[in-house]
Scaffold this motif. Structure first.
Motif, PDB file in Angstrom:
ATOM      1  N   ARG A  27      13.914 -12.929  24.930  1.00 42.27           N
ATOM      2  CA  ARG A  27      15.338 -12.969  25.278  1.00 42.27           C
ATOM      3  C   ARG A  27      16.216 -12.416  24.157  1.00 42.27           C
ATOM      4  NH1 ARG A  27      16.198 -18.702  28.426  1.00 42.27           N
ATOM      5  NH2 ARG A  27      14.557 -18.376  29.973  1.00 42.27           N
ATOM      6  N   GLU A 112       7.082 -12.561  36.427  1.00 36.93           N
ATOM      7  CA  GLU A 112       7.514 -11.159  36.448  1.00 36.93           C
ATOM      8  C   GLU A 112       8.173 -10.704  35.155  1.00 36.93           C
ATOM      9  OE1 GLU A 112       9.748  -9.781  39.789  1.00 36.93           O
ATOM     10  OE2 GLU A 112       8.401 -10.734  41.220  1.00 36.93           O
ATOM     11  N   GLU A 113       8.899 -11.599  34.481  1.00 36.54           N
ATOM     12  CA  GLU A 113       9.618 -11.185  33.268  1.00 36.54           C
ATOM     13  C   GLU A 113       8.741 -11.154  32.022  1.00 36.54           C
ATOM     14  OE1 GLU A 113      10.746 -15.628  33.715  1.00 36.54           O
ATOM     15  OE2 GLU A 113      10.443 -13.948  35.068  1.00 36.54           O
TER      16      GLU A 113
END
Length: 187
Positions: A27, A112-113
């Motif tokens: 992130r 998915e991330e």
């Protein structure tokens, strides 16, 4: 230490009795979006009480082994879980998957991330021995739990003006679950 201070703002204000562990996150705007991630580059950091580590990592601080990953594996596991015993401790059960499989990301295929680099995953995402403390920051509710004689901590997320973080003190040299004082602090 001005380079790391500009990014993290912690090094110069930390007393020498406090140990800071800085790990990257997918992130972060300044980190690689791959799992596992290398340690952040900070050539100016030379303090003994600051450890720059990869994600995931296993570090030892004064004889206490600390395992951590910044991936939100608790959230990812909870999203994929299809069956569980009624009335069981959900967070303890999810963290138990990591400890039982000795894997920082025991979910395949990944969320998915998460962009997994499999050659590095196989080399860096398994741990041989069970850690004393397992840090698993997550969007799920913060907690501190004893799971299989490991102190598992989800400090939650810290954002400017809101969120949570934790303070950890290890006192004594007995059983780790009896020696840890962990407080989740809400701001």
């Amino acid at each position: 230490s001005s380079g790391i201070n500009a990014e993290y703002g912690v090094v110069d204000n930390v007393p020498p009795t406090t140990h800071v562990i800085i790990a990257p996150s997918q992130r972060d705007a300044n980190c690689n979006a791959v799992y596992p991630q290398p340690a952040p580059a900070a050539p100016h950091v030379s303090r003994d009480n600051v450890t720059l580590c990869s994600d995931p990592c296993l570090v030892e601080v004064e004889g206490v082994s600390i395992a951590l990953t910044s991936s939100d594996i608790l959230f990812h596991l909870s999203s994929e879980e299809i069956s569980h015993p009624p009335g069981s401790d959900r967070m303890g059960r999810l963290a138990g998957h990591l400890l039982h499989q000795r894997n920082f990301y025991p979910l395949h295929p990944p969320a998915e991330e998460i962009n997994i680099d499999y050659p590095y995953f196989n080399k860096h995402c398994f741990f041989d021995t069970k850690p004393d403390i397992l840090l698993l920051p997550s969007d799920l509710r913060y907690f501190v739990k004893n799971v299989q004689d490991t102190v598992v901590i989800n400090p939650g997320k810290l954002a400017k003006g809101s969120g949570t973080y934790f303070r950890l003190n290890v006192r004594g040299s007995g059983k780790i679950t009896d020696s840890v004082v962990a407080n989740v602090v809400k701001i």
